[in-house]
Design a protein around this motif. Structure first.
Motif, PDB file in Angstrom:
ATOM      1  N   VAL A 175       0.854  -1.180   0.000  1.00 47.39           N
ATOM      2  CA  VAL A 175       0.000   0.000   0.000  1.00 47.39           C
ATOM      3  C   VAL A 175       0.890   1.230   0.000  1.00 47.39           C
ATOM      4  O   VAL A 175       1.766   1.386   0.848  1.00 47.39           O
ATOM      5  CB  VAL A 175      -0.944   0.006   1.223  1.00 47.39           C
ATOM      6  CG1 VAL A 175      -1.735   1.305   1.294  1.00 47.39           C
ATOM      7  CG2 VAL A 175      -1.866  -1.205   1.185  1.00 47.39           C
ATOM      8  N   VAL A 176       0.665   2.105  -0.976  1.00 40.12           N
ATOM      9  CA  VAL A 176       1.409   3.362  -1.083  1.00 40.12           C
ATOM     10  C   VAL A 176       0.685   4.448  -0.315  1.00 40.12           C
ATOM     11  O   VAL A 176       1.289   5.210   0.440  1.00 40.12           O
ATOM     12  CB  VAL A 176       1.598   3.760  -2.564  1.00 40.12           C
ATOM     13  CG1 VAL A 176       2.253   5.121  -2.694  1.00 40.12           C
ATOM     14  CG2 VAL A 176       2.395   2.691  -3.310  1.00 40.12           C
ATOM     15  N   SER A 177      -0.639   4.519  -0.505  1.00 38.93           N
ATOM     16  CA  SER A 177      -1.450   5.506   0.209  1.00 38.93           C
ATOM     17  C   SER A 177      -2.907   5.079   0.190  1.00 38.93           C
ATOM     18  O   SER A 177      -3.315   4.240  -0.609  1.00 38.93           O
ATOM     19  CB  SER A 177      -1.311   6.902  -0.418  1.00 38.93           C
ATOM     20  OG  SER A 177      -1.847   6.914  -1.729  1.00 38.93           O
TER      21      SER A 177
ATOM     22  N   LEU B 294      -4.119   3.161  -3.122  1.00 49.68           N
ATOM     23  CA  LEU B 294      -3.104   3.084  -4.169  1.00 49.68           C
ATOM     24  C   LEU B 294      -2.077   2.051  -3.747  1.00 49.68           C
ATOM     25  O   LEU B 294      -1.541   2.119  -2.631  1.00 49.68           O
ATOM     26  CB  LEU B 294      -2.419   4.440  -4.362  1.00 49.68           C
ATOM     27  CG  LEU B 294      -1.232   4.456  -5.342  1.00 49.68           C
ATOM     28  CD1 LEU B 294      -1.665   4.078  -6.756  1.00 49.68           C
ATOM     29  CD2 LEU B 294      -0.559   5.822  -5.321  1.00 49.68           C
ATOM     30  N   VAL B 295      -1.834   1.062  -4.622  1.00 44.59           N
ATOM     31  CA  VAL B 295      -0.866   0.014  -4.322  1.00 44.59           C
ATOM     32  C   VAL B 295       0.217  -0.025  -5.387  1.00 44.59           C
ATOM     33  O   VAL B 295       0.015   0.378  -6.530  1.00 44.59           O
ATOM     34  CB  VAL B 295      -1.527  -1.383  -4.215  1.00 44.59           C
ATOM     35  CG1 VAL B 295      -2.565  -1.406  -3.113  1.00 44.59           C
ATOM     36  CG2 VAL B 295      -2.099  -1.838  -5.538  1.00 44.59           C
ATOM     37  N   SER B 296       1.362  -0.515  -4.975  1.00 43.51           N
ATOM     38  CA  SER B 296       2.455  -0.844  -5.882  1.00 43.51           C
ATOM     39  C   SER B 296       2.530  -2.366  -5.883  1.00 43.51           C
ATOM     40  O   SER B 296       2.488  -2.989  -4.816  1.00 43.51           O
ATOM     41  CB  SER B 296       3.760  -0.236  -5.362  1.00 43.51           C
ATOM     42  OG  SER B 296       4.830  -0.617  -6.193  1.00 43.51           O
ATOM     43  N   ALA B 297       2.628  -2.968  -7.070  1.00 44.85           N
ATOM     44  CA  ALA B 297       2.578  -4.427  -7.140  1.00 44.85           C
ATOM     45  C   ALA B 297       3.617  -4.974  -8.105  1.00 44.85           C
ATOM     46  O   ALA B 297       3.967  -4.324  -9.093  1.00 44.85           O
ATOM     47  CB  ALA B 297       1.190  -4.875  -7.577  1.00 44.85           C
ATOM     48  N   GLU B 298       4.068  -6.189  -7.786  1.00 46.35           N
ATOM     49  CA  GLU B 298       4.959  -6.914  -8.686  1.00 46.35           C
ATOM     50  C   GLU B 298       4.531  -8.371  -8.711  1.00 46.35           C
ATOM     51  O   GLU B 298       4.406  -8.999  -7.662  1.00 46.35           O
ATOM     52  CB  GLU B 298       6.409  -6.810  -8.247  1.00 46.35           C
ATOM     53  CG  GLU B 298       7.348  -7.533  -9.211  1.00 46.35           C
ATOM     54  CD  GLU B 298       8.802  -7.392  -8.838  1.00 46.35           C
ATOM     55  OE1 GLU B 298       9.452  -6.482  -9.380  1.00 46.35           O
ATOM     56  OE2 GLU B 298       9.266  -8.183  -7.999  1.00 46.35           O
ATOM     57  N   ALA B 299       4.316  -8.891  -9.906  1.00 43.16           N
ATOM     58  CA  ALA B 299       3.958 -10.298 -10.085  1.00 43.16           C
ATOM     59  C   ALA B 299       5.170 -11.031 -10.639  1.00 43.16           C
ATOM     60  O   ALA B 299       5.903 -10.501 -11.476  1.00 43.16           O
ATOM     61  CB  ALA B 299       2.779 -10.423 -11.043  1.00 43.16           C
ATOM     62  N   ALA B 300       5.356 -12.269 -10.160  1.00 40.12           N
ATOM     63  CA  ALA B 300       6.516 -13.059 -10.568  1.00 40.12           C
ATOM     64  C   ALA B 300       6.134 -14.526 -10.714  1.00 40.12           C
ATOM     65  O   ALA B 300       5.147 -14.993 -10.143  1.00 40.12           O
ATOM     66  CB  ALA B 300       7.638 -12.920  -9.538  1.00 40.12           C
TER      67      ALA B 300
END
Length: 143
Positions: A112-114, A121-127
């Motif tokens: 969660v960014v804010s 607002l989220v920042s995400a990374e899929a792998a």
């Protein structure tokens, strides 16, 4: 409200999506701002192309549902009901690897960014196999 990491496999208790659109198998709560999820991609997944590979839209839906599961888990901890939500915006989307095929396990980390009101607002990374395939920033709004 800090809690130790917790793994949830009863995803239906956290998000409104059901089969065949449910895109999260396992949710791992880390803390109020961070979580992970996994999806083992079945051959009958709606987001597979004709060659059996997940579409970018499928990975984005997986990220959205991971975010929704995190919000749902926080609601559960606070004694609130789980609400419906939707994707409000996607930015900084970068495809950095090959989309996974049926049988692969997609692992996503969301931070969660804010949060303002009912918009997170989220920042995400899929792998897949610890190799990043897609990252983005996503706004998820609750009804």
């Amino acid at each position: 409200m800090s809690s130790p990491a917790c793994k949830v496999t009863d995803i239906a208790s956290l998000i409104p999506q059901r089969s065949p659109i449910q895109m999260v198998d396992r949710y791992i709560f880390e803390d109020e701002l961070n979580c992970q999820s996994e999806l083992t991609i079945n051959e009958d997944n709606l987001f597979l192309d004709e060659l059996g590979y997940m579409s970018v839209e499928g990975v984005l839906e997986h990220i959205a549902q991971t975010s929704a599961a995190h919000i749902g888990y926080l609601h559960r901890l606070a004694g609130k009901t789980i609400s419906l939500g939707y994707i409000g915006d996607i930015k900084r989307c970068a495809v950095t690897g090959q989309m996974p095929a049926a049988g692969a396990t997609l692992r996503t980390r969301v931070s969660v960014v804010s949060q303002v009101g009912n918009v997170t607002l989220v920042s995400a990374e899929a792998a897949v196999n610890d190799s990043p395939i897609l990252s983005c920033r996503m706004k998820v709004a609750e009804d």
